[in-house]
Scaffold this motif. Sequence first.
Motif, PDB file in Angstrom:
ATOM      1  N   ILE A 131       0.835  -1.202   0.000  1.00 22.56           N
ATOM      2  CA  ILE A 131       0.000   0.000   0.000  1.00 22.56           C
ATOM      3  C   ILE A 131       0.868   1.250   0.000  1.00 22.56           C
ATOM      4  N   TRP A 132       1.920   1.238   0.830  1.00 24.65           N
ATOM      5  CA  TRP A 132       2.778   2.418   0.953  1.00 24.65           C
ATOM      6  C   TRP A 132       3.469   2.767  -0.359  1.00 24.65           C
ATOM      7  N   GLN A 133       3.733   1.781  -1.166  1.00 29.96           N
ATOM      8  CA  GLN A 133       4.365   2.023  -2.458  1.00 29.96           C
ATOM      9  C   GLN A 133       3.564   3.024  -3.290  1.00 29.96           C
ATOM     10  N   GLY A 134       2.246   2.960  -3.163  1.00 32.62           N
ATOM     11  CA  GLY A 134       1.408   3.892  -3.911  1.00 32.62           C
ATOM     12  C   GLY A 134       1.013   5.116  -3.111  1.00 32.62           C
ATOM     13  N   VAL A 135       0.788   4.938  -1.803  1.00 32.21           N
ATOM     14  CA  VAL A 135       0.268   6.033  -0.980  1.00 32.21           C
ATOM     15  C   VAL A 135       1.331   7.075  -0.654  1.00 32.21           C
ATOM     16  N   ASN A 136       2.561   6.667  -0.475  1.00 31.85           N
ATOM     17  CA  ASN A 136       3.670   7.549  -0.082  1.00 31.85           C
ATOM     18  C   ASN A 136       3.386   9.014  -0.426  1.00 31.85           C
ATOM     19  N   PHE A 137       3.065   9.797   0.591  1.00 31.88           N
ATOM     20  CA  PHE A 137       2.644  11.182   0.384  1.00 31.88           C
ATOM     21  C   PHE A 137       3.731  12.030  -0.267  1.00 31.88           C
ATOM     22  N   GLU A 138       4.967  11.671  -0.021  1.00 29.18           N
ATOM     23  CA  GLU A 138       6.078  12.441  -0.569  1.00 29.18           C
ATOM     24  C   GLU A 138       6.133  12.346  -2.095  1.00 29.18           C
ATOM     25  N   LYS A 139       5.619  11.245  -2.632  1.00 29.98           N
ATOM     26  CA  LYS A 139       5.696  11.018  -4.078  1.00 29.98           C
ATOM     27  C   LYS A 139       4.341  11.177  -4.763  1.00 29.98           C
ATOM     28  N   GLY A 140       3.354  11.653  -4.020  1.00 25.40           N
ATOM     29  CA  GLY A 140       2.009  11.753  -4.565  1.00 25.40           C
ATOM     30  C   GLY A 140       1.818  12.936  -5.493  1.00 25.40           C
ATOM     31  N   ASN A 141       0.704  12.920  -6.196  1.00 19.91           N
ATOM     32  CA  ASN A 141       0.342  14.011  -7.095  1.00 19.91           C
ATOM     33  C   ASN A 141      -0.105  15.221  -6.273  1.00 19.91           C
ATOM     34  N   ARG A 142       0.567  16.347  -6.449  1.00 20.65           N
ATOM     35  CA  ARG A 142       0.287  17.523  -5.621  1.00 20.65           C
ATOM     36  C   ARG A 142      -1.126  18.061  -5.843  1.00 20.65           C
ATOM     37  N   ASN A 143      -1.591  18.020  -7.088  1.00 27.23           N
ATOM     38  CA  ASN A 143      -2.922  18.561  -7.362  1.00 27.23           C
ATOM     39  C   ASN A 143      -4.010  17.749  -6.668  1.00 27.23           C
ATOM     40  N   SER A 144      -3.889  16.420  -6.699  1.00 27.67           N
ATOM     41  CA  SER A 144      -4.887  15.592  -6.024  1.00 27.67           C
ATOM     42  C   SER A 144      -4.805  15.789  -4.515  1.00 27.67           C
ATOM     43  N   ASN A 145      -3.575  16.000  -4.005  1.00 24.19           N
ATOM     44  CA  ASN A 145      -3.422  16.284  -2.577  1.00 24.19           C
ATOM     45  C   ASN A 145      -4.090  17.605  -2.209  1.00 24.19           C
ATOM     46  N   ARG A 146      -3.955  18.587  -3.090  1.00 22.79           N
ATOM     47  CA  ARG A 146      -4.570  19.892  -2.827  1.00 22.79           C
ATOM     48  C   ARG A 146      -6.095  19.796  -2.861  1.00 22.79           C
ATOM     49  N   MET A 147      -6.617  18.936  -3.708  1.00 26.00           N
ATOM     50  CA  MET A 147      -8.065  18.725  -3.726  1.00 26.00           C
ATOM     51  C   MET A 147      -8.535  18.182  -2.377  1.00 26.00           C
ATOM     52  N   ALA A 148      -7.749  17.269  -1.820  1.00 21.82           N
ATOM     53  CA  ALA A 148      -8.073  16.732  -0.497  1.00 21.82           C
ATOM     54  C   ALA A 148      -7.996  17.832   0.550  1.00 21.82           C
ATOM     55  N   GLY A 149      -6.979  18.689   0.429  1.00 26.01           N
ATOM     56  CA  GLY A 149      -6.843  19.802   1.363  1.00 26.01           C
ATOM     57  C   GLY A 149      -8.013  20.764   1.264  1.00 26.01           C
ATOM     58  N   GLY A 150      -8.464  21.030   0.043  1.00 26.65           N
ATOM     59  CA  GLY A 150      -9.618  21.909  -0.143  1.00 26.65           C
ATOM     60  C   GLY A 150     -10.881  21.323   0.453  1.00 26.65           C
ATOM     61  N   THR A 151     -11.078  20.027   0.232  1.00 29.25           N
ATOM     62  CA  THR A 151     -12.245  19.349   0.812  1.00 29.25           C
ATOM     63  C   THR A 151     -12.197  19.395   2.331  1.00 29.25           C
ATOM     64  N   ALA A 152     -11.003  19.153   2.878  1.00 22.29           N
ATOM     65  CA  ALA A 152     -10.833  19.175   4.333  1.00 22.29           C
ATOM     66  C   ALA A 152     -11.144  20.560   4.897  1.00 22.29           C
ATOM     67  N   ALA A 153     -10.678  21.602   4.210  1.00 21.56           N
ATOM     68  CA  ALA A 153     -10.929  22.967   4.679  1.00 21.56           C
ATOM     69  C   ALA A 153     -12.425  23.267   4.707  1.00 21.56           C
TER      70      ALA A 153
END
Length: 229
Positions: A139-161
């Motif tokens: 799971i970590w091979q894909g989830v690794n936040f350091e290597k993730g797509n920044r735009n999709s991460n920002r979408m999560a951040g926007g939803t969280a906000a």
Amino acid sequence: MSNNSFIAKFLRFIGILLMALTGGFTLLGGIGTSCAAFNPTGFGESMAPLAPFQWLYILFVLTGIAIGVWGIWATVKLVKGASDSYRMSLQALVTGVVIGFIHIYTSRALRGKSMPVDAVVYMTVLTLAVFLLFRIPGIWQGVNFEKGNRNSNRMAGGTAAILLGLMTLTIQYTMGPTHTWSGVNYADAFNTGMTLTGIGLLLLGTGIFVSVRNVRVTAGRRQVQARGV
């Protein structure tokens, strides 16, 4: 599992969302404990047994606020893909669980009940369990936040906000049943600050969504132009 696969993006989205909600919930819980910590005899017999341990509940307030801020900062790092984001998240979650269970045990021993801190702790335990599952190698091979797509991460951040904003704006209603004594809802406090914070979070989340959309539109146009050349 690829870092940019749908499952990896979805799991990172869930992780960021849970971390943000846990941090926000913990922060609000710490602030909410202030009523009992600074005036334990002001709510009738329900909180009076806490008076001899007022110093301890003041510590619960301070640690709750600190852990909440810690969790929110860890969320920001997760969104940015910082190298220490996962470690910081685990540290905040483990600390929250330990302090939370001490808080629960103390309240139940002194006054026979511990709500609403229970909900905060159970939320923290859930998030911690999810983050520990993320470390399973496959799971970590894909989830690794350091290597993730920044735009999709920002979408999560926007939803969280946005969700944190809604939670802040409605906390006086959702926490009312556990904060009402003699017909007075003591969760209905700090109205101006909570309203401004909630609206600010809603605007922040909306702004993030608009920003991500603009980035995607611009990237799409560049791809079209490149193909045309």
